[in-house]
Design a protein around this motif. Sequence first.
Motif, short mmCIF file in Angstrom:
data_model
loop_
_atom_site.label_atom_id
_atom_site.label_comp_id
_atom_site.label_asym_id
_atom_site.label_seq_id
_atom_site.Cartn_x
_atom_site.Cartn_y
_atom_site.Cartn_z
N PHE A 1 -0.74 8.35 -10.13
CA PHE A 1 -1.61 7.46 -10.88
C PHE A 1 -2.96 7.25 -10.20
O PHE A 1 -3.69 6.31 -10.52
CB PHE A 1 -0.91 6.11 -11.08
CG PHE A 1 0.31 6.19 -11.95
CD1 PHE A 1 0.18 6.25 -13.32
CD2 PHE A 1 1.57 6.24 -11.38
CE1 PHE A 1 1.31 6.33 -14.14
CE2 PHE A 1 2.71 6.32 -12.18
CZ PHE A 1 2.58 6.38 -13.57
N HIS A 2 -3.27 8.13 -9.25
CA HIS A 2 -4.59 8.16 -8.59
C HIS A 2 -4.95 6.81 -7.97
O HIS A 2 -6.07 6.32 -8.09
CB HIS A 2 -5.68 8.57 -9.59
CG HIS A 2 -5.39 9.86 -10.29
ND1 HIS A 2 -5.45 11.07 -9.65
CD2 HIS A 2 -5.00 10.11 -11.58
CE1 HIS A 2 -5.13 12.04 -10.51
NE2 HIS A 2 -4.86 11.48 -11.69
N GLN A 3 -3.95 6.20 -7.30
CA GLN A 3 -4.17 4.95 -6.59
C GLN A 3 -4.24 5.28 -5.10
O GLN A 3 -3.22 5.53 -4.46
CB GLN A 3 -3.03 3.96 -6.87
CG GLN A 3 -2.92 3.56 -8.33
CD GLN A 3 -4.13 2.76 -8.78
OE1 GLN A 3 -4.67 1.95 -8.04
NE2 GLN A 3 -4.56 2.99 -10.02
N SER A 4 -5.44 5.29 -4.57
CA SER A 4 -5.61 5.64 -3.16
C SER A 4 -5.34 4.41 -2.30
O SER A 4 -5.54 3.27 -2.71
CB SER A 4 -7.03 6.16 -2.90
OG SER A 4 -7.99 5.18 -3.23
N GLY A 5 -4.90 4.64 -1.11
CA GLY A 5 -4.63 3.56 -0.16
C GLY A 5 -4.57 4.12 1.24
O GLY A 5 -4.38 5.33 1.45
N SER A 6 -4.71 3.24 2.21
CA SER A 6 -4.69 3.67 3.61
C SER A 6 -3.24 3.81 4.09
O SER A 6 -2.30 3.36 3.44
CB SER A 6 -5.45 2.67 4.48
OG SER A 6 -4.88 1.37 4.35
N ALA A 7 -3.11 4.40 5.26
CA ALA A 7 -1.77 4.64 5.81
C ALA A 7 -1.07 3.33 6.15
O ALA A 7 0.14 3.18 5.93
CB ALA A 7 -1.88 5.53 7.06
N HIS A 8 -1.82 2.36 6.68
CA HIS A 8 -1.16 1.12 7.07
C HIS A 8 -0.65 0.36 5.84
O HIS A 8 0.38 -0.32 5.91
CB HIS A 8 -2.11 0.25 7.90
CG HIS A 8 -3.09 -0.56 7.10
ND1 HIS A 8 -4.32 -0.05 6.69
CD2 HIS A 8 -3.04 -1.83 6.63
CE1 HIS A 8 -4.96 -0.98 6.02
NE2 HIS A 8 -4.22 -2.06 5.96
N GLU A 9 -1.33 0.47 4.70
CA GLU A 9 -0.83 -0.18 3.48
C GLU A 9 0.46 0.46 3.02
O GLU A 9 1.39 -0.24 2.57
CB GLU A 9 -1.90 -0.10 2.39
CG GLU A 9 -3.15 -0.92 2.69
CD GLU A 9 -4.21 -0.74 1.63
OE1 GLU A 9 -5.05 -1.66 1.48
OE2 GLU A 9 -4.22 0.30 0.95
N PHE B 1 -10.77 -8.82 -0.12
CA PHE B 1 -9.53 -9.57 -0.25
C PHE B 1 -8.48 -8.74 -0.97
O PHE B 1 -8.74 -8.11 -2.00
CB PHE B 1 -9.76 -10.87 -1.02
CG PHE B 1 -8.49 -11.63 -1.27
CD1 PHE B 1 -7.95 -12.43 -0.29
CD2 PHE B 1 -7.84 -11.53 -2.51
CE1 PHE B 1 -6.77 -13.13 -0.51
CE2 PHE B 1 -6.67 -12.22 -2.74
CZ PHE B 1 -6.13 -13.03 -1.74
N SER B 2 -7.28 -8.74 -0.42
CA SER B 2 -6.13 -8.11 -1.06
C SER B 2 -4.87 -8.73 -0.49
O SER B 2 -4.88 -9.34 0.59
CB SER B 2 -6.12 -6.58 -0.83
OG SER B 2 -5.87 -6.29 0.53
N ILE B 3 -3.79 -8.58 -1.21
CA ILE B 3 -2.52 -9.15 -0.78
C ILE B 3 -2.08 -8.52 0.54
O ILE B 3 -1.58 -9.22 1.45
CB ILE B 3 -1.44 -8.95 -1.86
CG1 ILE B 3 -1.83 -9.67 -3.15
CG2 ILE B 3 -0.09 -9.46 -1.36
CD1 ILE B 3 -1.96 -11.17 -2.99
N LEU B 4 -2.28 -7.21 0.69
CA LEU B 4 -1.83 -6.54 1.91
C LEU B 4 -2.67 -6.95 3.12
O LEU B 4 -2.14 -7.06 4.23
CB LEU B 4 -1.88 -5.02 1.72
CG LEU B 4 -0.82 -4.45 0.77
CD1 LEU B 4 -0.98 -2.95 0.62
CD2 LEU B 4 0.58 -4.79 1.27
N ASN B 5 -3.98 -7.17 2.91
CA ASN B 5 -4.78 -7.67 4.03
C ASN B 5 -4.34 -9.09 4.41
O ASN B 5 -4.37 -9.46 5.60
CB ASN B 5 -6.26 -7.67 3.65
CG ASN B 5 -6.86 -6.28 3.66
OD1 ASN B 5 -6.36 -5.39 4.36
ND2 ASN B 5 -7.89 -6.05 2.88
N LEU B 6 -3.93 -9.87 3.42
CA LEU B 6 -3.42 -11.21 3.70
C LEU B 6 -2.10 -11.13 4.48
O LEU B 6 -1.87 -11.90 5.41
CB LEU B 6 -3.21 -11.96 2.38
CG LEU B 6 -3.07 -13.49 2.46
CD1 LEU B 6 -4.35 -14.12 2.99
CD2 LEU B 6 -2.70 -14.05 1.10
#
Length: 467
Positions: free
Chosen positions: A137-145, A191-196
């Motif tokens: 679904f072409h949702q990019s994210g970092s490795a830590h997420e 801001f994002s839930i994962l950064n929180l």
Amino acid sequence: MINEKFRRQLRHEAQLWQEEQIIDNSVYQQLATRYQFNHLETAASSRFVMILMGLGAILLGLGVITFVAANWQDWSKELKVILLLSLFIGVNAAGFYLWQQPSDTLEVGRKQRLGQGLLIFGALILGANIALMGQIFHQSGSAHELFLVWGIGVLVMSYSLQLTSLGFLGLLLYGIGYWIGASNLFSLQPFSILNLVLEHTPLIAGFLFIPLAYRCQSRVLFIMTLLILIPALQISIFPLFNSSLPEGLIFAILFVFTPALLWSYDDTSWPMIDSRLFQRSAKTLSIILLAILFFSLSFNGFWNDLIVDNSDNSMFISQFILIDFYVFLGIMFLQWFQLIKPSAIHPNRWGFDSVTSVIAGFLGLTGFICFWHLQIHAIPEIATFLFNVQMFILATGLIRIGLAQTQRFAFWGGMILLVSQIMSRTFEYNTELILKAFVFTLCGVGVILAGLWFERHLLAAARTQNR
């Protein structure tokens, strides 16, 4: 659950007892029936069959993976999603079905172990599903997420099933995600839930992961949680450097906060916990942190380099992380108050016991030295001397506790700390090679003699208890 090795040894010994007429045939038959000696040969055969089935399953899995990889680009999104979800649900459903099967108390619980293996495999599939779903679904994210979401998902599985193996995997994945993403705490992030989640890892570890250790009754999960909690708590102190607090006070808090928190830990502070299952582990880790701290601060070069810089040295880090620090600071004060207030044994006496008094002295002197050196007047020579004295007292105290309570860990921990102190002083200061050789030889001989004497002391204590 009695393992197969014990049953084989018992059968061998029982046959010898029967030949030597120590037991008669009826007693041997009772042992054979109770421990199922006749199933030992079939167990080896079934284990070989399980190995063959496992090898075949691996080859079959590789074939399926190769087939999917060859046709992955040609399949629609809907088919890919159905395949991923079907694989995840199917493996976990099969694992759960086998895991909850009652196992024979004398067998090794093959169904349950196979079920646990499938559940762990399902947890690994969860990570692959998260990555592939993001790709579909072409949702990019970092490795830590990825690791954070993966770890949280596995920990939810562990919570629901009370499986230590899943908890271990989940904490490992979450820890990897935290350390990969820890650098993001020192830069401006959207801001994002994962950064929180990343920012408030201390609260998450303290109030979600530690209860998981109690739920699974696992000391391993408790220690792993502390290994995540301690560095996260240290990072939560960093925003204080942007405040108006004296720098000496901030460094004092940085050095003594986590050892003080761990030493005061009490399992009974949790609701519905009436046994001190992990208190000893927390105290042991506190001693280890103090030993590392004293060793690190016992070098003269550290204090010469630790100079107050009055220039603007502010760093960017979210001030919301301080919430975690203040929460655990309040918990620490509450726990130390519990240590000092009268107990049921001594209802009229306020104060610490002897060991806690020594630890409190270590912590207080460490904080006072840091504050004085950075805030009032630099004392590199005195600070070095005092931390060497503290390290020597800690080492000899551990050796004394090991001798008095016949604890190998305490004795050898003290010996290692004492030898490390002597050898590090030899390397720190300019000494001749002859003196270094003499010190190394003396330490080696001393460790050997102390070890032999301690083991003899343990044997003597064990013989005394057996009489």
